[in-house]
Design a protein around this motif. Structure first.
Motif, PDB file in Angstrom:
ATOM      1  N   LEU A  11       0.828  -1.211   0.000  1.00 46.71           N
ATOM      2  CA  LEU A  11       0.000   0.000   0.000  1.00 46.71           C
ATOM      3  C   LEU A  11       0.861   1.260   0.000  1.00 46.71           C
ATOM      4  CD1 LEU A  11      -2.872  -0.985   2.445  1.00 46.71           C
ATOM      5  CD2 LEU A  11      -3.032  -0.614  -0.026  1.00 46.71           C
ATOM      6  N   TRP A  12       1.954   1.248   0.764  1.00 46.91           N
ATOM      7  CA  TRP A  12       2.858   2.402   0.752  1.00 46.91           C
ATOM      8  C   TRP A  12       3.485   2.597  -0.622  1.00 46.91           C
ATOM      9  CZ3 TRP A  12       3.094   6.511   3.486  1.00 46.91           C
ATOM     10  CH2 TRP A  12       2.698   6.504   4.823  1.00 46.91           C
ATOM     11  N   PHE A  15       0.809   3.969  -2.962  1.00 45.60           N
ATOM     12  CA  PHE A  15       0.527   5.356  -2.624  1.00 45.60           C
ATOM     13  C   PHE A  15       1.621   6.290  -3.141  1.00 45.60           C
ATOM     14  CE2 PHE A  15       0.980   8.841   0.525  1.00 45.60           C
ATOM     15  CZ  PHE A  15      -0.181   9.524   0.206  1.00 45.60           C
ATOM     16  N   LEU A  16       2.868   6.002  -2.808  1.00 49.07           N
ATOM     17  CA  LEU A  16       3.965   6.903  -3.165  1.00 49.07           C
ATOM     18  C   LEU A  16       4.281   6.892  -4.658  1.00 49.07           C
ATOM     19  CD1 LEU A  16       6.306   6.247  -0.132  1.00 49.07           C
ATOM     20  CD2 LEU A  16       4.862   8.243  -0.548  1.00 49.07           C
ATOM     21  N   ASN A  18       2.318   6.011  -7.266  1.00 48.85           N
ATOM     22  CA  ASN A  18       1.249   6.603  -8.067  1.00 48.85           C
ATOM     23  C   ASN A  18       1.131   8.105  -7.821  1.00 48.85           C
ATOM     24  OD1 ASN A  18       0.114   4.383  -9.606  1.00 48.85           O
ATOM     25  ND2 ASN A  18      -0.349   3.514  -7.620  1.00 48.85           N
ATOM     26  N   LEU A  19       1.422   8.542  -6.613  1.00 53.57           N
ATOM     27  CA  LEU A  19       1.415   9.972  -6.331  1.00 53.57           C
ATOM     28  C   LEU A  19       2.514  10.678  -7.128  1.00 53.57           C
ATOM     29  CD1 LEU A  19       0.077  12.184  -4.612  1.00 53.57           C
ATOM     30  CD2 LEU A  19       1.842  11.748  -2.897  1.00 53.57           C
ATOM     31  N   SER A  45      -3.707   6.370  -6.091  1.00 50.92           N
ATOM     32  CA  SER A  45      -2.948   6.817  -4.927  1.00 50.92           C
ATOM     33  C   SER A  45      -3.871   7.161  -3.762  1.00 50.92           C
ATOM     34  CB  SER A  45      -2.099   8.034  -5.306  1.00 50.92           C
ATOM     35  OG  SER A  45      -1.373   8.484  -4.201  1.00 50.92           O
ATOM     36  N   LEU A  46      -4.971   7.829  -4.050  1.00 47.49           N
ATOM     37  CA  LEU A  46      -5.925   8.141  -2.991  1.00 47.49           C
ATOM     38  C   LEU A  46      -6.535   6.879  -2.397  1.00 47.49           C
ATOM     39  CD1 LEU A  46      -7.803  11.240  -4.419  1.00 47.49           C
ATOM     40  CD2 LEU A  46      -6.317  11.155  -2.426  1.00 47.49           C
ATOM     41  N   ALA A  48      -5.119   3.916  -2.184  1.00 49.75           N
ATOM     42  CA  ALA A  48      -4.113   3.294  -1.325  1.00 49.75           C
ATOM     43  C   ALA A  48      -3.945   4.085  -0.029  1.00 49.75           C
ATOM     44  CB  ALA A  48      -2.784   3.188  -2.062  1.00 49.75           C
ATOM     45  N   GLY A  49      -4.000   5.407  -0.119  1.00 48.90           N
ATOM     46  CA  GLY A  49      -3.886   6.234   1.077  1.00 48.90           C
ATOM     47  C   GLY A  49      -5.040   6.032   2.038  1.00 48.90           C
ATOM     48  N   SER A  51      -6.802   3.310   2.285  1.00 46.45           N
ATOM     49  CA  SER A  51      -6.598   1.976   2.879  1.00 46.45           C
ATOM     50  C   SER A  51      -5.557   2.008   3.986  1.00 46.45           C
ATOM     51  CB  SER A  51      -6.186   0.973   1.804  1.00 46.45           C
ATOM     52  OG  SER A  51      -7.212   0.790   0.869  1.00 46.45           O
ATOM     53  N   LEU A  52      -4.519   2.816   3.812  1.00 42.61           N
ATOM     54  CA  LEU A  52      -3.511   2.954   4.860  1.00 42.61           C
ATOM     55  C   LEU A  52      -4.111   3.582   6.112  1.00 42.61           C
ATOM     56  CD1 LEU A  52      -0.401   4.090   2.835  1.00 42.61           C
ATOM     57  CD2 LEU A  52      -0.579   2.033   4.216  1.00 42.61           C
TER      58      LEU A  52
END
Length: 60
Positions: A11-12, A15-16, A18-19, A45-46, A48-49, A51-52
């Motif tokens: 997930l990290w 997120f990172l 794709n951002l 990215s959103l 995954a964020g 979900s984090l």
């Protein structure tokens, strides 16, 4: 596959990565294709964020 995609390191990464792609895509790819790439990568990215954040709240 679901357990792999919901693990914190994946997930990290999603997120990172794709951002970063969403931030750079409009400058690298011209026109509407760059904008749509940025929008698509931003949505991933959103997701995954979110979900984090949900995982952190559930773990606490």
């Amino acid at each position: 596959m679901k357990s792999l995609l919901s693990s914190r390191p994946v997930l990290w990464f999603l997120f990172l990565f794709n951002l970063a792609v969403a931030a750079v895509a409009p400058f690298v790819v011209d026109g509407s294709q760059g904008v749509m790439t940025a929008v698509g990568m931003g949505v991933v990215s959103l997701g995954a964020g979110v979900s984090l954040v949900r995982g952190r709240r559930a773990g606490a």
